[in-house]
Design a protein around this motif. Structure first.
Motif, PDB file in Angstrom:
ATOM      1  N   LEU A 154       0.831  -1.204   0.000  1.00 37.57           N
ATOM      2  CA  LEU A 154       0.000   0.000   0.000  1.00 37.57           C
ATOM      3  C   LEU A 154       0.869   1.259   0.000  1.00 37.57           C
ATOM      4  O   LEU A 154       0.586   2.226  -0.716  1.00 37.57           O
ATOM      5  CB  LEU A 154      -0.918  -0.008   1.226  1.00 37.57           C
ATOM      6  N   ARG A 155       1.934   1.250   0.798  1.00 37.12           N
ATOM      7  CA  ARG A 155       2.838   2.399   0.871  1.00 37.12           C
ATOM      8  C   ARG A 155       3.466   2.693  -0.492  1.00 37.12           C
ATOM      9  O   ARG A 155       3.545   3.846  -0.922  1.00 37.12           O
ATOM     10  CB  ARG A 155       3.913   2.151   1.920  1.00 37.12           C
ATOM     11  N   GLY A 156       3.908   1.654  -1.185  1.00 38.22           N
ATOM     12  CA  GLY A 156       4.498   1.851  -2.500  1.00 38.22           C
ATOM     13  C   GLY A 156       3.500   2.426  -3.490  1.00 38.22           C
ATOM     14  O   GLY A 156       3.820   3.343  -4.259  1.00 38.22           O
ATOM     15  N   PHE A 157       2.289   1.889  -3.459  1.00 35.20           N
ATOM     16  CA  PHE A 157       1.252   2.389  -4.370  1.00 35.20           C
ATOM     17  C   PHE A 157       0.920   3.851  -4.091  1.00 35.20           C
ATOM     18  O   PHE A 157       0.866   4.671  -5.015  1.00 35.20           O
ATOM     19  CB  PHE A 157      -0.006   1.519  -4.234  1.00 35.20           C
ATOM     20  N   LEU A 166       5.809   8.468   1.657  1.00 35.96           N
ATOM     21  CA  LEU A 166       4.939   8.540   2.830  1.00 35.96           C
ATOM     22  C   LEU A 166       5.717   8.034   4.035  1.00 35.96           C
ATOM     23  O   LEU A 166       5.953   6.838   4.177  1.00 35.96           O
ATOM     24  CB  LEU A 166       3.688   7.682   2.621  1.00 35.96           C
ATOM     25  N   ASP A 167       6.122   8.957   4.904  1.00 38.35           N
ATOM     26  CA  ASP A 167       6.876   8.545   6.080  1.00 38.35           C
ATOM     27  C   ASP A 167       6.401   9.206   7.370  1.00 38.35           C
ATOM     28  O   ASP A 167       6.894   8.883   8.447  1.00 38.35           O
ATOM     29  CB  ASP A 167       8.367   8.804   5.891  1.00 38.35           C
ATOM     30  N   ALA A 168       5.450  10.137   7.283  1.00 43.26           N
ATOM     31  CA  ALA A 168       4.951  10.796   8.498  1.00 43.26           C
ATOM     32  C   ALA A 168       4.131   9.808   9.321  1.00 43.26           C
ATOM     33  O   ALA A 168       3.210   9.164   8.810  1.00 43.26           O
ATOM     34  CB  ALA A 168       4.106  12.004   8.138  1.00 43.26           C
ATOM     35  N   ARG A 169       4.459   9.710  10.609  1.00 46.04           N
ATOM     36  CA  ARG A 169       3.785   8.746  11.482  1.00 46.04           C
ATOM     37  C   ARG A 169       2.698   9.378  12.344  1.00 46.04           C
ATOM     38  O   ARG A 169       2.114   8.723  13.202  1.00 46.04           O
ATOM     39  CB  ARG A 169       4.808   8.022  12.349  1.00 46.04           C
ATOM     40  N   CYS A 170       2.434  10.655  12.139  1.00 45.60           N
ATOM     41  CA  CYS A 170       1.299  11.332  12.786  1.00 45.60           C
ATOM     42  C   CYS A 170       1.326  11.204  14.305  1.00 45.60           C
ATOM     43  O   CYS A 170       0.290  11.018  14.949  1.00 45.60           O
ATOM     44  CB  CYS A 170      -0.022  10.797  12.235  1.00 45.60           C
ATOM     45  N   GLY A 171       2.532  11.277  14.878  1.00 45.90           N
ATOM     46  CA  GLY A 171       2.652  11.237  16.325  1.00 45.90           C
ATOM     47  C   GLY A 171       2.553   9.864  16.949  1.00 45.90           C
ATOM     48  O   GLY A 171       2.492   9.739  18.168  1.00 45.90           O
ATOM     49  N   THR A 172       2.549   8.809  16.131  1.00 44.16           N
ATOM     50  CA  THR A 172       2.375   7.459  16.676  1.00 44.16           C
ATOM     51  C   THR A 172       3.694   6.781  17.026  1.00 44.16           C
ATOM     52  O   THR A 172       3.694   5.704  17.630  1.00 44.16           O
ATOM     53  CB  THR A 172       1.627   6.562  15.679  1.00 44.16           C
ATOM     54  N   ASP A 173       4.830   7.361  16.656  1.00 42.35           N
ATOM     55  CA  ASP A 173       6.119   6.720  16.892  1.00 42.35           C
ATOM     56  C   ASP A 173       6.599   6.973  18.317  1.00 42.35           C
ATOM     57  O   ASP A 173       6.223   7.939  18.976  1.00 42.35           O
ATOM     58  CB  ASP A 173       7.155   7.231  15.899  1.00 42.35           C
ATOM     59  N   ALA A 232      -7.360  -2.587  -3.689  1.00 41.77           N
ATOM     60  CA  ALA A 232      -7.646  -3.995  -3.412  1.00 41.77           C
ATOM     61  C   ALA A 232      -6.672  -4.907  -4.153  1.00 41.77           C
ATOM     62  O   ALA A 232      -6.190  -5.906  -3.605  1.00 41.77           O
ATOM     63  CB  ALA A 232      -9.084  -4.320  -3.795  1.00 41.77           C
ATOM     64  N   ALA A 233      -6.351  -4.558  -5.398  1.00 42.22           N
ATOM     65  CA  ALA A 233      -5.419  -5.362  -6.168  1.00 42.22           C
ATOM     66  C   ALA A 233      -4.012  -5.308  -5.577  1.00 42.22           C
ATOM     67  O   ALA A 233      -3.293  -6.314  -5.540  1.00 42.22           O
ATOM     68  CB  ALA A 233      -5.398  -4.881  -7.620  1.00 42.22           C
ATOM     69  N   VAL A 234      -3.642  -4.137  -5.084  1.00 43.41           N
ATOM     70  CA  VAL A 234      -2.293  -3.955  -4.540  1.00 43.41           C
ATOM     71  C   VAL A 234      -2.115  -4.708  -3.220  1.00 43.41           C
ATOM     72  O   VAL A 234      -1.098  -5.377  -3.003  1.00 43.41           O
ATOM     73  CB  VAL A 234      -1.997  -2.448  -4.354  1.00 43.41           C
ATOM     74  N   VAL A 235      -3.096  -4.596  -2.322  1.00 46.93           N
ATOM     75  CA  VAL A 235      -2.921  -5.177  -0.984  1.00 46.93           C
ATOM     76  C   VAL A 235      -3.272  -6.661  -0.936  1.00 46.93           C
ATOM     77  O   VAL A 235      -2.959  -7.335   0.049  1.00 46.93           O
ATOM     78  CB  VAL A 235      -3.739  -4.411   0.080  1.00 46.93           C
ATOM     79  N   GLY A 236      -3.950  -7.150  -1.957  1.00 50.00           N
ATOM     80  CA  GLY A 236      -4.180  -8.586  -2.022  1.00 50.00           C
ATOM     81  C   GLY A 236      -5.552  -9.053  -1.618  1.00 50.00           C
ATOM     82  O   GLY A 236      -5.788 -10.250  -1.479  1.00 50.00           O
ATOM     83  N   GLY A 237      -6.482  -8.138  -1.406  1.00 50.13           N
ATOM     84  CA  GLY A 237      -7.865  -8.524  -1.209  1.00 50.13           C
ATOM     85  C   GLY A 237      -8.334  -8.698   0.210  1.00 50.13           C
ATOM     86  O   GLY A 237      -9.511  -8.540   0.486  1.00 50.13           O
TER      87      GLY A 237
END
Length: 254
Positions: A154-157, A166-173, A232-237
């Protein structure tokens, strides 16, 4: 924290697909700060009220504060009789303190990364009732930053689709949570951490909805059906099992 582009269709996705909060989190806040139905609570950066609603069941009055009118409109749709919804941000805390009685708790759930916490925390400490406190909560890791094959795909797509990494963790790290805890202590709070991690099923629809809930309104794809099919195709369903880390800082005013 001013308006952030969470408007229109984004709000529908946010309201429908963003996870709520474990009941044990609210139980812990009640225990930590001796909250009762005589107390007022403030949910700062409340969004569509995912945490405001369970707080309302334990307190006399809850005040949900958010800068986005569409978010507040969705929150009002919850029909909470003891909730007041206020358009505002962390910058408005001094005015809120002048207008409202001292709260027993202020919650900031998955929103502190939008705020100036070093200015906010001393303002909150001066507002809270004796023995009250602040709860800073992270609710999961962004769907595209998890340590699973489907999340990496998903990140690559999304990086290719948006044209930027996409590397921002929105304060979750952990590092950011550590900075929040250190700032709270500098401003006179006694800080403890509790974790409320859990696992939850995650469908492809929820993955798509979660992604759309995180985009500003002007970046939403025009062809939502086509976008959903590509994801859906990228992540595998799916379906998948998502590990949802929910660390919380409980900061008691000294």
């Amino acid at each position: 924290m001013g308006a952030l582009g969470f408007s229109g269709d984004v709000v529908e996705h946010y309201h429908r697909y963003r996870r709520g909060y474990p009941p044990a989190l609210v139980d812990a806040a009640v225990a930590a700060f001796g909250l009762t139905p005589d107390d007022t609570g403030v949910d700062l950066g409340c969004g569509t009220g995912q945490l405001t609603e369970p707080l309302a069941g334990r307190l006399g009055v809850v005040v949900g504060v958010d800068p986005e009118p569409d978010m507040l409109a969705a929150a009002r749709g919850r029909g909470l009789a003891n909730a007041l919804w206020v358009r505002g941000s962390d910058a408005d805390v001094p005015l809120l303190a002048a207008a409202l009685r001292a709260p027993g708790v202020v919650t900031i759930a998955q929103a502190l990364h939008w705020m100036d916490h070093d200015r906010l925390f001393p303002a909150l400490r001066g507002w809270l009732r004796p023995g009250g406190g602040v709860v800073v909560v992270s609710n999961g890791t962004p769907l595209w930053l998890q340590d699973t094959d489907w999340s990496r795909a998903l990140r690559g797509f999304l990086s290719a689709w948006l044209g930027s990494p996409l590397d921002a963790r929105c304060g979750t790290d952990a590092a950011t949570r550590g900075r929040y805890a250190a700032s709270l202590r500098r401003h006179g709070f006694a800080v403890a951490r509790q974790d409320f991690d859990h696992k939850a099923p995650l469908s492809t629809e929820q993955v798509v909805g979660g992604v759309l809930s995180a985009l500003p309104a002007d970046r939403l794809p025009r062809d939502r059906v086509g976008f959903a099919a590509r994801v859906a195709a990228v992540v595998g369903g799916g379906p998948f099992t998502e590990r949802v880390p929910v660390p919380a800082l409980f900061a008691r005013a000294g």
